[in-house]
Write a protein that holds these residues in place. Structure first.
Motif, PDB file in Angstrom:
ATOM      1  N   ALA A  56      11.883  32.307  49.899  1.00 34.37           N
ATOM      2  CA  ALA A  56      12.260  31.766  51.211  1.00 34.37           C
ATOM      3  C   ALA A  56      13.469  30.848  51.122  1.00 34.37           C
ATOM      4  N   GLU A  57      13.712  30.243  49.970  1.00 33.36           N
ATOM      5  CA  GLU A  57      14.840  29.335  49.780  1.00 33.36           C
ATOM      6  C   GLU A  57      16.087  30.073  49.291  1.00 33.36           C
ATOM      7  N   GLY A  58      15.979  31.370  49.078  1.00 35.16           N
ATOM      8  CA  GLY A  58      17.105  32.166  48.576  1.00 35.16           C
ATOM      9  C   GLY A  58      17.213  32.166  47.067  1.00 35.16           C
ATOM     10  N   GLU A  59      16.174  31.711  46.378  1.00 35.19           N
ATOM     11  CA  GLU A  59      16.170  31.721  44.923  1.00 35.19           C
ATOM     12  C   GLU A  59      15.661  33.065  44.412  1.00 35.19           C
ATOM     13  N   LEU A  60      16.195  33.482  43.287  1.00 38.75           N
ATOM     14  CA  LEU A  60      15.855  34.764  42.681  1.00 38.75           C
ATOM     15  C   LEU A  60      14.380  34.798  42.237  1.00 38.75           C
ATOM     16  N   LEU A  61      13.699  35.857  42.629  1.00 42.97           N
ATOM     17  CA  LEU A  61      12.328  36.084  42.169  1.00 42.97           C
ATOM     18  C   LEU A  61      12.270  37.209  41.144  1.00 42.97           C
ATOM     19  N   GLY A  62      13.077  38.233  41.347  1.00 44.21           N
ATOM     20  CA  GLY A  62      13.078  39.377  40.434  1.00 44.21           C
ATOM     21  C   GLY A  62      14.028  40.438  40.934  1.00 44.21           C
ATOM     22  N   ASN A  63      14.199  41.468  40.110  1.00 46.88           N
ATOM     23  CA  ASN A  63      15.038  42.592  40.522  1.00 46.88           C
ATOM     24  C   ASN A  63      14.558  43.861  39.829  1.00 46.88           C
ATOM     25  N   GLY A  64      15.115  44.965  40.251  1.00 51.75           N
ATOM     26  CA  GLY A  64      14.771  46.256  39.676  1.00 51.75           C
ATOM     27  C   GLY A  64      15.784  47.291  40.102  1.00 51.75           C
ATOM     28  N   THR A  65      15.741  48.437  39.447  1.00 51.22           N
ATOM     29  CA  THR A  65      16.649  49.515  39.795  1.00 51.22           C
ATOM     30  C   THR A  65      15.977  50.459  40.787  1.00 51.22           C
TER      31      THR A  65
END
Length: 170
Positions: A160-169
């Motif tokens: 909600a604060e725009g901080e990175l939680l994770g990513n994936g392809t």
């Protein structure tokens, strides 16, 4: 004079290459930005019902022009987040459904060119990478990969604060 000619020639070649890449990017979405948004809406409506959504643009657009335009108008009213949630509600696992319920916004899912596709998914989780949303972020990225396919796509999930939680392809 020889060195200046080489620099100018290199710049011209660079501009031509960038123009070719830009032209190919537009063709993948239907040829122009106006048609691209309609094609993207068709992908959303057609992709949700396909088995795994693995068809290319040609398979997702197979159908009458009138029906495709009507589907594009209806799908265009729903936001990308709503379309993503609807897809997961229909095709996702119970864990994915629970994680995707926290999605508040999706950006970049409608414009793909298979060169470098990037999408952002925003959630209502808090605490950043050390918070409660890290595990569900992996489920969200996995569900996004089921929803959209790209040869070179990256989905990033934020709190909600725009901080990175994770990513994936995808």
């Amino acid at each position: 004079m020889g060195m200046k000619s080489k620099i100018v020639l290199g710049a011209v070649v660079g501009v031509v290459v960038l123009g070719a890449v830009s032209a190919n990017a537009g063709d993948a979405d239907g040829g122009s930005t106006d048609k691209g948004s309609a094609a993207s809406a068709q992908q959303q409506s057609g992709g949700a019902g396909s088995a795994g959504g693995t068809g290319g643009d040609g398979t997702k657009q197979a159908g009458g022009e009138g029906a495709a335009k009507d589907a594009g108008k209806d799908a265009g009213k729903a936001s990308q987040a709503e379309q993503f949630k609807a897809f997961v509600q229909k095709n996702g696992t119970p864990q994915e459904k629970e994680a995707v319920a926290h999605v508040t916004k999706v950006q970049g899912a409608d414009e793909q060119n298979d060169i470098l596709d990037a999408a952002d998914v925003y959630t209502d989780f808090t605490g950043g990478i050390m918070g409660e949303g890290t595990g569900p972020a992996k489920l969200i990225a996995s569900a996004f990969a089921d929803w959209k396919q790209s040869e070179n796509g990256l989905v990033t999930v934020y709190d909600a604060e725009g901080e990175l939680l994770g990513n994936g392809t995808f």
